[in-house]
Design an enzyme around this catalytic site. Structure first.
Site, PDB file in Angstrom:
ATOM      1  N   ARG A 101      46.576 -70.446  20.754  1.00 44.82           N
ATOM      2  CA  ARG A 101      48.051 -70.120  19.962  1.00 44.82           C
ATOM      3  C   ARG A 101      48.152 -68.759  20.454  1.00 44.82           C
ATOM      4  O   ARG A 101      47.605 -67.719  20.059  1.00 44.82           O
ATOM      5  CB  ARG A 101      47.766 -70.409  18.464  1.00 44.82           C
ATOM      6  CG  ARG A 101      48.516 -69.578  17.738  1.00 44.82           C
ATOM      7  CD  ARG A 101      48.830 -70.067  16.199  1.00 44.82           C
ATOM      8  NE  ARG A 101      49.112 -71.531  16.171  1.00 44.82           N
ATOM      9  CZ  ARG A 101      49.575 -72.010  15.281  1.00 44.82           C
ATOM     10  NH1 ARG A 101      49.651 -71.337  14.046  1.00 44.82           N
ATOM     11  NH2 ARG A 101      50.202 -73.175  14.997  1.00 44.82           N
ATOM     12  N   HIS A 128      55.931 -75.451  20.746  1.00 47.31           N
ATOM     13  CA  HIS A 128      54.798 -76.077  19.673  1.00 47.31           C
ATOM     14  C   HIS A 128      54.694 -77.656  20.075  1.00 47.31           C
ATOM     15  O   HIS A 128      55.085 -78.555  19.158  1.00 47.31           O
ATOM     16  CB  HIS A 128      55.169 -75.871  18.278  1.00 47.31           C
ATOM     17  CG  HIS A 128      54.091 -75.777  17.215  1.00 47.31           C
ATOM     18  ND1 HIS A 128      52.619 -76.099  17.811  1.00 47.31           N
ATOM     19  CD2 HIS A 128      53.875 -75.471  16.164  1.00 47.31           C
ATOM     20  CE1 HIS A 128      51.808 -76.004  16.772  1.00 47.31           C
ATOM     21  NE2 HIS A 128      52.670 -75.872  15.726  1.00 47.31           N
ATOM     22  N   GLN A 131      52.634 -80.104  17.684  1.00 50.95           N
ATOM     23  CA  GLN A 131      53.531 -80.448  16.436  1.00 50.95           C
ATOM     24  C   GLN A 131      54.475 -81.481  16.632  1.00 50.95           C
ATOM     25  O   GLN A 131      54.665 -82.590  15.920  1.00 50.95           O
ATOM     26  CB  GLN A 131      54.223 -79.185  16.048  1.00 50.95           C
ATOM     27  CG  GLN A 131      54.949 -79.070  14.683  1.00 50.95           C
ATOM     28  CD  GLN A 131      54.249 -79.225  13.586  1.00 50.95           C
ATOM     29  OE1 GLN A 131      53.165 -78.675  13.201  1.00 50.95           O
ATOM     30  NE2 GLN A 131      54.490 -80.335  12.727  1.00 50.95           N
ATOM     31  N   ASP A 215      62.819 -75.435   9.805  1.00 53.83           N
ATOM     32  CA  ASP A 215      61.603 -74.426   9.894  1.00 53.83           C
ATOM     33  C   ASP A 215      61.641 -73.296   9.432  1.00 53.83           C
ATOM     34  O   ASP A 215      62.982 -72.872   9.131  1.00 53.83           O
ATOM     35  CB  ASP A 215      61.200 -74.372  11.623  1.00 53.83           C
ATOM     36  CG  ASP A 215      59.696 -73.727  11.710  1.00 53.83           C
ATOM     37  OD1 ASP A 215      59.075 -73.330  10.905  1.00 53.83           O
ATOM     38  OD2 ASP A 215      59.629 -73.473  13.177  1.00 53.83           O
ATOM     39  N   CYS A 255      57.604 -78.385   9.565  1.00 59.07           N
ATOM     40  CA  CYS A 255      56.192 -78.213  10.197  1.00 59.07           C
ATOM     41  C   CYS A 255      55.305 -77.504   9.385  1.00 59.07           C
ATOM     42  O   CYS A 255      53.942 -77.521   9.439  1.00 59.07           O
ATOM     43  CB  CYS A 255      56.284 -77.503  11.493  1.00 59.07           C
ATOM     44  SG  CYS A 255      57.140 -75.838  11.491  1.00 59.07           S
ATOM     45  N   ARG A 283      48.961 -84.362  12.262  1.00 57.62           N
ATOM     46  CA  ARG A 283      48.334 -83.294  13.296  1.00 57.62           C
ATOM     47  C   ARG A 283      46.928 -83.739  14.062  1.00 57.62           C
ATOM     48  O   ARG A 283      46.554 -83.708  15.176  1.00 57.62           O
ATOM     49  CB  ARG A 283      48.468 -81.780  12.885  1.00 57.62           C
ATOM     50  CG  ARG A 283      49.641 -81.095  12.779  1.00 57.62           C
ATOM     51  CD  ARG A 283      50.536 -80.993  13.668  1.00 57.62           C
ATOM     52  NE  ARG A 283      49.804 -80.020  14.747  1.00 57.62           N
ATOM     53  CZ  ARG A 283      49.534 -78.816  14.726  1.00 57.62           C
ATOM     54  NH1 ARG A 283      50.224 -78.051  13.508  1.00 57.62           N
ATOM     55  NH2 ARG A 283      49.038 -77.833  15.665  1.00 57.62           N
TER      56      ARG A 283
HETATM   57  N1   CP Z   1      52.588 -76.253  11.575  1.00 57.14           N
HETATM   58  C1   CP Z   1      51.416 -75.617  12.089  1.00 57.14           C
HETATM   59  O1   CP Z   1      51.187 -75.293  13.142  1.00 57.14           O
HETATM   60  O2   CP Z   1      50.784 -74.777  11.014  1.00 57.14           O
HETATM   61  P1   CP Z   1      49.625 -73.639  11.284  1.00 57.14           P
HETATM   62  O3   CP Z   1      50.480 -72.563  11.540  1.00 57.14           O
HETATM   63  O4   CP Z   1      48.988 -73.457   9.785  1.00 57.14           O
HETATM   64  O5   CP Z   1      48.857 -73.994  12.236  1.00 57.14           O
HETATM   65  N1  NVA Z   2      58.220 -71.459  14.216  1.00 57.97           N
HETATM   66  C1  NVA Z   2      57.255 -71.194  13.621  1.00 57.97           C
HETATM   67  C2  NVA Z   2      55.994 -72.366  13.503  1.00 57.97           C
HETATM   68  C3  NVA Z   2      55.098 -72.273  12.749  1.00 57.97           C
HETATM   69  C4  NVA Z   2      53.910 -73.124  12.694  1.00 57.97           C
HETATM   70  C5  NVA Z   2      56.263 -69.933  14.197  1.00 57.97           C
HETATM   71  O1  NVA Z   2      56.371 -69.707  15.289  1.00 57.97           O
HETATM   72  O2  NVA Z   2      55.756 -69.144  13.299  1.00 57.97           O
END
Ligand code: CP
Ligand code: NVA
Length: 296
Positions: A101, A128, A131, A215, A255, A283
């Protein structure tokens, strides 16, 4: 898919996506029955916070008979303490897969270039894709993909929106994006998905929707512009009035994490039409299917 990377929702064909969703359904029905990754190890690199991504990948590896190692932002300081290429090369000598990430998408691309093991994008500023896999499993469960339900994404044309668009195209699911002017999905994603309409009127945008998805207005790393975004996105809040413009049985998706009172009201996200916890749970199942396909 064995040995390949999953950096983008566009990395998989329609057949591969369908196979992954079928596998995810089987793994959900028999969650402790598959030990395909016995003895395998997944390294998980995090430059940002996480609840669902960390817990679902770690739980998934354990359930499949393997193990996951959590590397916090301060542990390896990707690209600062050590170059992205060196991190990838070193991890490849010890583990069987890398999930990352990151802020800049280039970092997952760099990890994949330097690694001999599969690299999975656990969220970047661009996409993502894990997701999106779980989300289409959720839509399949609630609406059936063969029915071609209409998915409308309301809000920021961000990483989550990008991956949903790419997978919607692959799975032939009709999709629309309703966003403020200046917050459209990237032109490259729009060009790759020419059938996905981008509109700037949220009420008209959700007309006829089977699925409404939103989101956060400010993603991780965009905290400085959060106040400005609250003003720009105010009319894109998913509330009862917006839901009333969709089909009467439309479901609500997010999400997570969510900010009640901003992009969605508590009335909507905590209603029976909300499937956000199914998304979170999926997930686990969708990523187990992915891990088995890449590392099994
Ligand atoms: N939706 C998602 O990726 O959640 P987190 O940021 O908690 O991993
Ligand atoms: N768009 C959000 C998604 C979090 C799971 C971010 O990138 O923070």
């Amino acid at each position: 898919m064995k040995g390949t990377d999953f950096l983008s929702a566009a990395d998989i064909t329609a057949r591969q996506a369908t196979d992954l969703l079928d596998s995810a359904m089987r793994l959900k029905a028999d969650r402790l029955g598959c030990r395909a990754l016995a003895g395998r190890v997944l390294a998980m690199i995090f430059e940002k916070p996480s609840l669902r991504t960390r817990v679902s990948f770690e739980t998934g590896m354990v359930q499949l008979g393997g193990h996951a190692i959590y590397l916090a932002p301060s542990d390896i300081s990707l690209g600062r303490r050590e170059s992205v290429g060196d991190v990838a090369a070193n991890l490849s000598r010890m583990v069987d897969g890398i999930m990352a990430r990151v802020f800049e998408h280039e970092k997952v691309v760099g990890l994949a270039a330097g690694a001999d093991v599969p690299v999975i994008n656990g969220l970047s500023d661009w996409e993502h894709p894990c997701q999106a896999l779980a989300d289409f499993q959720t839509i399949a469960e609630h609406r059936g993909l063969a029915n071609r339900p209409t998915l409308v994404f309301v809000g920021d044309g961000n990483n989550v929106c990008h991956s949903l668009m790419l997978l919607a195209k692959t799975l032939d699911v009709p999709m629309r994006v309703a966003c403020p002017v200046g917050f459209e999905p990237d032109p490259a994603i729009c060009a790759a998905c020419p059938d996905i309409e981008v509109v700037h009127d949220p009420l008209a945008g959700v007309s006829g929707a089977d699925v409404i998805y939103t989101d956060v207005w400010a993603s991780m790393g965009q905290e400085d512009s959060a106040a400005h975004r609250k003003q720009v996105f105010a009319s894109f809040q998913v509330n009862a009035a917006l839901m009333a413009r969709a089909k009467p049985d439309a479901i609500f998706m997010h999400c997570l994490p969510a900010h009640r009172g901003e992009e969605v009201t508590a009335e909507v996200i905590d209603s029976p039409r909300s499937v956000v916890l199914d998304q979170a749970e999926n997930r686990l199942h969708a990523q187990k299917a992915l891990l088995v396909a890449l590392m099994g």
